[in-house]
Enzyme design. Structure first.
Site, mmCIF file in Angstrom:
data_model
loop_
_atom_site.group_PDB
_atom_site.id
_atom_site.type_symbol
_atom_site.label_atom_id
_atom_site.label_comp_id
_atom_site.label_asym_id
_atom_site.label_seq_id
_atom_site.Cartn_x
_atom_site.Cartn_y
_atom_site.Cartn_z
ATOM 1 N N HIS A 251 -106.906 4.792 -55.123
ATOM 2 C CA HIS A 251 -107.683 3.859 -54.292
ATOM 3 C C HIS A 251 -108.493 4.686 -53.305
ATOM 4 O O HIS A 251 -108.255 5.877 -53.147
ATOM 5 C CB HIS A 251 -106.736 2.908 -53.551
ATOM 6 C CG HIS A 251 -106.237 1.795 -54.419
ATOM 7 N ND1 HIS A 251 -106.476 0.476 -54.154
ATOM 8 C CD2 HIS A 251 -105.533 1.819 -55.579
ATOM 9 C CE1 HIS A 251 -105.937 -0.266 -55.091
ATOM 10 N NE2 HIS A 251 -105.343 0.517 -55.967
ATOM 11 N N GLY A 252 -109.441 4.033 -52.640
ATOM 12 C CA GLY A 252 -110.284 4.784 -51.711
ATOM 13 C C GLY A 252 -111.074 5.824 -52.465
ATOM 14 O O GLY A 252 -111.329 6.935 -51.989
ATOM 15 N N GLY A 253 -111.510 5.475 -53.680
ATOM 16 C CA GLY A 253 -112.095 6.470 -54.585
ATOM 17 C C GLY A 253 -113.568 6.749 -54.369
ATOM 18 O O GLY A 253 -114.093 7.701 -54.944
ATOM 19 N N ASP B 29 -107.908 -7.035 -57.899
ATOM 20 C CA ASP B 29 -107.578 -5.886 -57.034
ATOM 21 C C ASP B 29 -106.831 -6.407 -55.797
ATOM 22 O O ASP B 29 -107.209 -7.436 -55.231
ATOM 23 C CB ASP B 29 -108.899 -5.203 -56.641
ATOM 24 C CG ASP B 29 -108.698 -3.879 -55.921
ATOM 25 O OD1 ASP B 29 -107.656 -3.242 -56.125
ATOM 26 O OD2 ASP B 29 -109.626 -3.473 -55.175
HETATM 27 P P1 13P Z 1 -113.464 2.607 -51.471
HETATM 28 O O1 13P Z 1 -113.411 1.867 -50.172
HETATM 29 O O2 13P Z 1 -113.299 4.075 -51.287
HETATM 30 O O3 13P Z 1 -114.671 2.305 -52.274
HETATM 31 O O4 13P Z 1 -112.187 2.147 -52.331
HETATM 32 C C1 13P Z 1 -112.155 0.894 -52.934
HETATM 33 C C2 13P Z 1 -110.778 0.557 -53.351
HETATM 34 O O5 13P Z 1 -109.887 1.373 -53.355
HETATM 35 C C3 13P Z 1 -110.540 -0.825 -53.793
HETATM 36 O O6 13P Z 1 -109.198 -1.086 -54.051
#
Ligand code: 13P
Length: 286
Positions: free
Chosen positions: A212-214, A82
């Site tokens: 992302h930011g899921g 990632d």
């Molecule tokens: P979160 O911070 O929302 O869990 O997102 C993780 C992410 O997008 C890792 O690339």
């Protein structure tokens, strides 16, 4: 069973679902993720963000453990890098046998990001791995990492669907991380997602969209973005936070000695529960 990112995304596309891409930083996270996926009989992506989490554990330490669990799993598992930031980091992940790599050149000018992503596609192809790249900016620099202190504010720049299509044509990436209202880390206010934008990107670019930011997003929003073409949902911060909260409660309620392995087991129990709830929504179960 270890599979490539592309093949797991093909499963998602054919079923109209999203695959959870959970960041791991510990053995407990890895084990509970595979257990969660196996119990639900669903494919999963296990990923490591070296750029955010290398102070917790190195890629070379955690990578072989991720590979071991993926190869041994009864469900399809992709092992993914990632937010790879350099060719060297990508190379290291491919050498460990990772079946997916993200190259994050989203802070670079479009042409430079495309040229670098193209190089990563060539590197990955030689190893049978697939590539995620990113255009647009999410609006927050990092998700939960060591100490979780200073999240730097970065101005959000939503992904332009025509640029996304051009980027995919020029690079040949397998999927694209896009900005449409989510941010990494803890949400300071309720997210408002630009859902039609997801559909336009998916149609024009013709590849799976990655969110992302899921973590910390409502189930209704998950369902809405999946209906528009999100096929990979990155998830870390809230699983780590919920596990921390659960451990805190357990410690407060405990009588007598607490051993460190108790704490690790409580963390694993909570993470498995969080992963299963997320996987259920992402794969349209229940
Ligand atoms: P979160 O911070 O929302 O869990 O997102 C993780 C992410 O997008 C890792 O690339």
């Amino acid at each position: 069973m270890l599979v490539s990112l592309k093949s797991i995304l093909d499963i998602a596309e054919s079923r109209g679902i999203a695959i959870g891409a959970f960041n791991v930083t510990t053995l407990e996270g890895i084990r509970s993720l595979v257990e969660a996926a196996e119990e639900l009989d669903q494919p999963v992506i296990m990923q490591f963000a070296n750029s955010a989490h290398r102070e917790l554990i190195s890629l070379e330490m955690i990578g072989p453990i991720m590979m071991y669990f993926a190869e041994d799993a009864k469900v399809p598992v992709c092992v993914h890098l990632d937010h790879g930031e350099t060719f060297d980091e990508v190379r290291r992940a491919l050498d460990l046998g990772f079946t997916g790599v993200m190259y994050d050149g989203s802070m670079l000018p479009f042409e430079q990001n495309a040229a670098n992503s193209r190089v990563v596609v060539e590197m990955a192809e030689k190893c049978g791995a697939s590539v995620e790249a990113e255009i647009g900016a999410m609006g927050r620099e990092e998700f939960a990492s060591v100490g979780d202190s200073g999240h730097e504010a970065v101005e959000a720049v939503y992904t332009d669907p025509d640029q996304a299509a051009k980027f995919v044509r020029e690079t040949g990436v397998d999927c694209l991380a896009c900005s449409f209202g989510t941010v990494h880390g803890i949400y300071m206010s309720e997210p408002h997602l630009d859902i039609p934008r997801v559909g336009e990107i998916h149609r024009k670019a013709g590849v799976p969209v990655v969110m992302h930011g899921g973590s910390g997003v409502s189930d209704d929003d998950y369902r809405a973005v999946i209906a528009e073409g999100v096929r990979k949902i990155n998830y870390y911060t809230y699983s780590a936070k919920f596990a921390g909260d659960f451990v805190r409660e357990k410690i407060a309620a405990a009588k007598g000695n607490i051993y460190f392995h108790d704490i690790a087991a409580w963390g694993a129990e909570s993470m498995k529960d969080t992963y299963q709830k997320a996987i259920r929504v992402f794969s349209g179960l229940q």
